[in-house]
Scaffold this active site. Structure first.
Site, PDB file in Angstrom:
ATOM      1  N   ASN A 183       0.826  -1.201   0.000  1.00  0.00           N
ATOM      2  CA  ASN A 183       0.000   0.000   0.000  1.00  0.00           C
ATOM      3  C   ASN A 183       0.872   1.269   0.000  1.00  0.00           C
ATOM      4  OD1 ASN A 183      -2.441   1.086   0.156  1.00  0.00           O
ATOM      5  ND2 ASN A 183      -2.841   0.602   2.313  1.00  0.00           N
ATOM      6  N   PRO A 202      -0.495   4.638   0.890  1.00  0.00           N
ATOM      7  CA  PRO A 202      -1.579   5.586   1.212  1.00  0.00           C
ATOM      8  C   PRO A 202      -1.058   7.017   1.312  1.00  0.00           C
ATOM      9  CG  PRO A 202      -0.902   4.408   3.186  1.00  0.00           C
ATOM     10  CD  PRO A 202      -0.103   3.836   2.064  1.00  0.00           C
ATOM     11  N   ALA A 215      -5.378  10.300 -13.189  1.00  0.00           N
ATOM     12  CA  ALA A 215      -5.752  11.718 -13.109  1.00  0.00           C
ATOM     13  C   ALA A 215      -6.627  12.096 -14.307  1.00  0.00           C
ATOM     14  CB  ALA A 215      -4.489  12.574 -13.069  1.00  0.00           C
ATOM     15  N   CYS A 262      -7.973   4.971  -5.478  1.00  0.00           N
ATOM     16  CA  CYS A 262      -6.962   5.450  -6.434  1.00  0.00           C
ATOM     17  C   CYS A 262      -7.112   6.900  -6.866  1.00  0.00           C
ATOM     18  CB  CYS A 262      -6.975   4.563  -7.674  1.00  0.00           C
ATOM     19  SG  CYS A 262      -6.320   2.941  -7.334  1.00  0.00           S
ATOM     20  N   LYS A 289     -18.445   1.949  -5.588  1.00  0.00           N
ATOM     21  CA  LYS A 289     -19.037   1.567  -6.869  1.00  0.00           C
ATOM     22  C   LYS A 289     -19.582   0.161  -6.718  1.00  0.00           C
ATOM     23  CE  LYS A 289     -15.264  -0.359  -9.526  1.00  0.00           C
ATOM     24  NZ  LYS A 289     -14.421  -0.213 -10.693  1.00  0.00           N
TER      25      LYS A 289
HETATM   26  C1  UDX Z   1      -9.426   3.153 -11.094  1.00  0.00           C
HETATM   27  C2  UDX Z   1      -8.936   3.020 -12.544  1.00  0.00           C
HETATM   28  O1  UDX Z   1     -10.073   2.874 -13.407  1.00  0.00           O
HETATM   29  C3  UDX Z   1      -8.012   1.844 -12.685  1.00  0.00           C
HETATM   30  O2  UDX Z   1      -7.481   1.778 -14.003  1.00  0.00           O
HETATM   31  C4  UDX Z   1      -6.854   2.000 -11.687  1.00  0.00           C
HETATM   32  O3  UDX Z   1      -5.976   0.919 -11.742  1.00  0.00           O
HETATM   33  C5  UDX Z   1      -7.399   2.146 -10.274  1.00  0.00           C
HETATM   34  O4  UDX Z   1      -8.302   3.254 -10.220  1.00  0.00           O
HETATM   35  P1  UDX Z   1     -11.291   1.973  -9.591  1.00  0.00           P
HETATM   36  O5  UDX Z   1     -11.050   3.086  -8.621  1.00  0.00           O
HETATM   37  O6  UDX Z   1     -11.314   0.583  -9.062  1.00  0.00           O
HETATM   38  O7  UDX Z   1     -10.189   1.997 -10.766  1.00  0.00           O
HETATM   39  O8  UDX Z   1     -12.719   2.196 -10.282  1.00  0.00           O
HETATM   40  P2  UDX Z   1     -13.312   3.024 -11.522  1.00  0.00           P
HETATM   41  O9  UDX Z   1     -14.221   2.106 -12.248  1.00  0.00           O
HETATM   42  O10 UDX Z   1     -12.291   3.721 -12.310  1.00  0.00           O
HETATM   43  O11 UDX Z   1     -14.253   4.081 -10.763  1.00  0.00           O
HETATM   44  C6  UDX Z   1     -13.743   5.077  -9.883  1.00  0.00           C
HETATM   45  C7  UDX Z   1     -14.868   5.966  -9.376  1.00  0.00           C
HETATM   46  O12 UDX Z   1     -15.406   6.750 -10.431  1.00  0.00           O
HETATM   47  C8  UDX Z   1     -16.034   5.173  -8.798  1.00  0.00           C
HETATM   48  O13 UDX Z   1     -16.520   5.815  -7.640  1.00  0.00           O
HETATM   49  C9  UDX Z   1     -17.074   5.222  -9.892  1.00  0.00           C
HETATM   50  O14 UDX Z   1     -18.368   5.094  -9.380  1.00  0.00           O
HETATM   51  C10 UDX Z   1     -16.816   6.600 -10.485  1.00  0.00           C
HETATM   52  N1  UDX Z   1     -17.222   6.729 -11.901  1.00  0.00           N
HETATM   53  C11 UDX Z   1     -16.664   5.918 -12.859  1.00  0.00           C
HETATM   54  C12 UDX Z   1     -18.124   7.729 -12.277  1.00  0.00           C
HETATM   55  O15 UDX Z   1     -18.618   8.471 -11.432  1.00  0.00           O
HETATM   56  N2  UDX Z   1     -18.440   7.862 -13.600  1.00  0.00           N
HETATM   57  C13 UDX Z   1     -17.900   7.065 -14.571  1.00  0.00           C
HETATM   58  O16 UDX Z   1     -18.240   7.261 -15.761  1.00  0.00           O
HETATM   59  C14 UDX Z   1     -16.997   6.063 -14.185  1.00  0.00           C
END
Ligand code: UDX
Length: 493
Positions: free
Chosen positions: A78, A80, A213, A264, A327
């Site tokens: 991790n 953090p 980002a 992330c 999510k």
């Molecule tokens: C993210 C990256 O997608 C991934 O490539 C990296 O390795 C880790 O970070 P993750 O955080 O697991 O992955 O989920 P992701 O599906 O990207 O969603 C992140 C957040 O954005 C969630 O809260 C999701 O609900 C939100 N989201 C996603 C939106 O609000 N709108 C979208 O269109 C997509």
């Protein structure tokens, strides 16, 4: 993907974590994960007959032996955000990475390839090299590679099996190139070689922060537009669809929501801000801070909308919160938008009934962290228990069961939100109790997934029945037809 000659050792200092990985109840929920760690044997009729753990997959707390036995070591600790000292609040905490490198330096008796898997600041490989040079046995050769992890929670297994790309950063030396090829050969067992990209160490280290980002920036951009839509009568789902059809923009990660969460995006954008500040680039830092600012503002805006619609007083009222994870298809609550929304509702005097199919009650109390309000939080076993006596219902996670059947705009326009998972979701089982939708009330939709019964919910709630849809998963027209007052993100109805 299974290579019988390859031995995989997962080493961790935490005994409880390793015990959990060895047990039948894996410590994290991820669709398809059980199949990855299980070896399913088939009988002569091709029916699964026997299940056991993959024989080449080992879990151990013996870090020293794991280091000695391995040729390639992935550092997956991790990183953090630092909470105190220099860079507190934005710099990553590197102490776990440092101690992992020291453990390798002190215990290695043969040459190793060391792979940075954790998300690390650019030029971390330099610090790893310095630590190894100062602490390892003389004469040993260490190659350092960067191989950032791009998988997203909820779709991690699919992302692992079918990645868009695998990135390998290496030192520009013959030894670095050989090490990079060794790692490429490992992935080539299941990833087409044209998807395996080689770069310098520094590009690879920065690429992870940059990708996250840029993804976070898309969500904050569409969320900023959602506010303009609400004020003008435009519809953010239509705007996202139209913009997404432009191939230069593309349709993914453009779904407006109550805000992004997860371990992330927030952390990595903060890291980028810290990097920009340390490089004396304040304008760049400020630009990326803006992405996070819009994200907090979107959460607050959603909570304020609830308060405003309920006549500016929540005292003694009950709000049903559907979904607490950041999510769907995960029990992870890190940086979940639900945390701040629930905190605001509680501080306004509301009672909050919370239902999430994967998050434990203990985790919810820990995240909300408002002990004085604990008697105002009720953890519900299913949607119907949460909705009983509620003045409003707030959808904060896009779990399939909360959708109203036909996903509204998505279906009309076939919007690819970047949310959709092709991995079959197993019936969700609560970690806490028998908290699942009661079968009698469950509806199945065209995609075969269980849905809540909105007609039943309508018999349980107080009038006027408000639905605040923080994920745009319900069809407002359909629910309005059933007597609900619907408030969606980026839509003035
Ligand atoms: C993210 C990256 O997608 C991934 O490539 C990296 O390795 C880790 O970070 P993750 O955080 O697991 O992955 O989920 P992701 O599906 O990207 O969603 C992140 C957040 O954005 C969630 O809260 C999701 O609900 C939100 N989201 C996603 C939106 O609000 N709108 C979208 O269109 C997509």
């Amino acid at each position: 993907m299974h290579n019988p000659k390859l031995k995989v050792i997962v080493a961790d200092l935490s005994e409880s974590r390793i015990d959990a990985w060895r047990s039948d109840a894996l410590p994290i929920y991820e669709p398809g994960l059980q199949d990855i760690v299980t070896d399913i044997r088939h009988d002569e009729n091709e029916t699964p007959s026997k299940e056991s753990r993959q024989s080449n997959l080992h879990f151990t707390t013996n870090v020293k032996d794991a280091i000695n036995e391995s040729d390639i070591i992935f550092i997956c600790v991790n990183t953090p955000t630092k909470m105190k000292g220099s860079g507190a609040g934005s710099a990553p905490n590197m102490r776990y990475l440092e101690s992992a490198v020291l453990a390798i330096a002190e215990n290695a008796t043969s040459d190793k390839i060391i792979v940075e898997k954790s998300t690390v600041p650019v030029r971390t490989a330099d610090s790893i090299r310095t630590l190894l040079d100062a602490n390892a046995r003389p004469g040993l050769k260490f190659d350092i590679l960067s191989n950032p992890e791009f998988l997203a929670e909820g779709t991690a297994v699919r992302d692992l099996l079918y990645p868009d790309r695998v990135l390998i950063g290496s030192e520009s030396s013959p030894s670095g190139a050989t090490a990079a090829l060794t790692l490429e050969n490992l992935y080539a067992a299941w990833v087409p070689r044209e998807r395996i990209i080689h770069t310098s160490l520094w590009s690879s280290e920065l690429a992870k922060l940059a990708s996250n980002a840029l993804l976070a920036q898309r969500i904050s951009s569409i969320n900023s537009l959602s506010a303009i839509c609400e004020a003008t009568g435009a519809n953010v789902q239509e705007i996202a669809h139209i913009a997404g059809l432009d191939q230069r923009i593309g349709a993914k990660m453009l779904k407006s929501s109550v805000g992004f969460g997860g371990s992330c995006f927030h952390k990595d954008v903060l890291n980028l801000c810290y990097l920009a500040e340390s490089l004396h680039l304040p304008e760049v830092a400020e630009y990326w801070h803006g992405i996070l600012k819009i994200n907090s503002w979107q959460r607050e805006r959603f909570a304020r909308r609830i308060i405003h619609k309920l006549n500016n007083t929540l005292t003694g009222k009950t709000i049903a919160v559907l979904g607490f994870a950041y999510k769907k298809d995960t029990g992870d609550t890190r940086e979940s938008p639900a945390i701040s929304v629930v905190q605001t509702l509680l501080s306004e005097g509301a009672y909050v009934n919370i239902y999430d199919p994967q998050v434990t009650p203990a985790k919810i109390y820990e995240e909300v962290a408002m002990p004085a309000y604990h008697d105002h939080i009720r953890i519900s076993a299913n949607v119907y228990e949460a909705a009983t006596g509620a003045h409003a219902l707030a959808i904060l996670t896009e779990w399939d069961e909360f959708c109203s059947g036909d996903a509204p705009t998505e279906k009309r326009h076939s919007v690819d939100s970047g949310f959709a998972s092709n991995v079959a979701t197993p019936a969700t089982k609560s970690p806490a109790s028998s908290r699942s939708v009661s079968p009698s009330s469950q509806k199945s939709s065209e995609d075969g997934k269980a849905r809540m019964d909105w007609a039943e919910v309508a018999t349980l709630m107080k009038r006027p029945m408000y639905v605040f849809d923080g994920r745009n998963v319900v069809d407002p027209a359909k629910l309005q037809g059933m007597g609900f007052s619907v408030e969606s993100i980026g839509q003035a109805l």
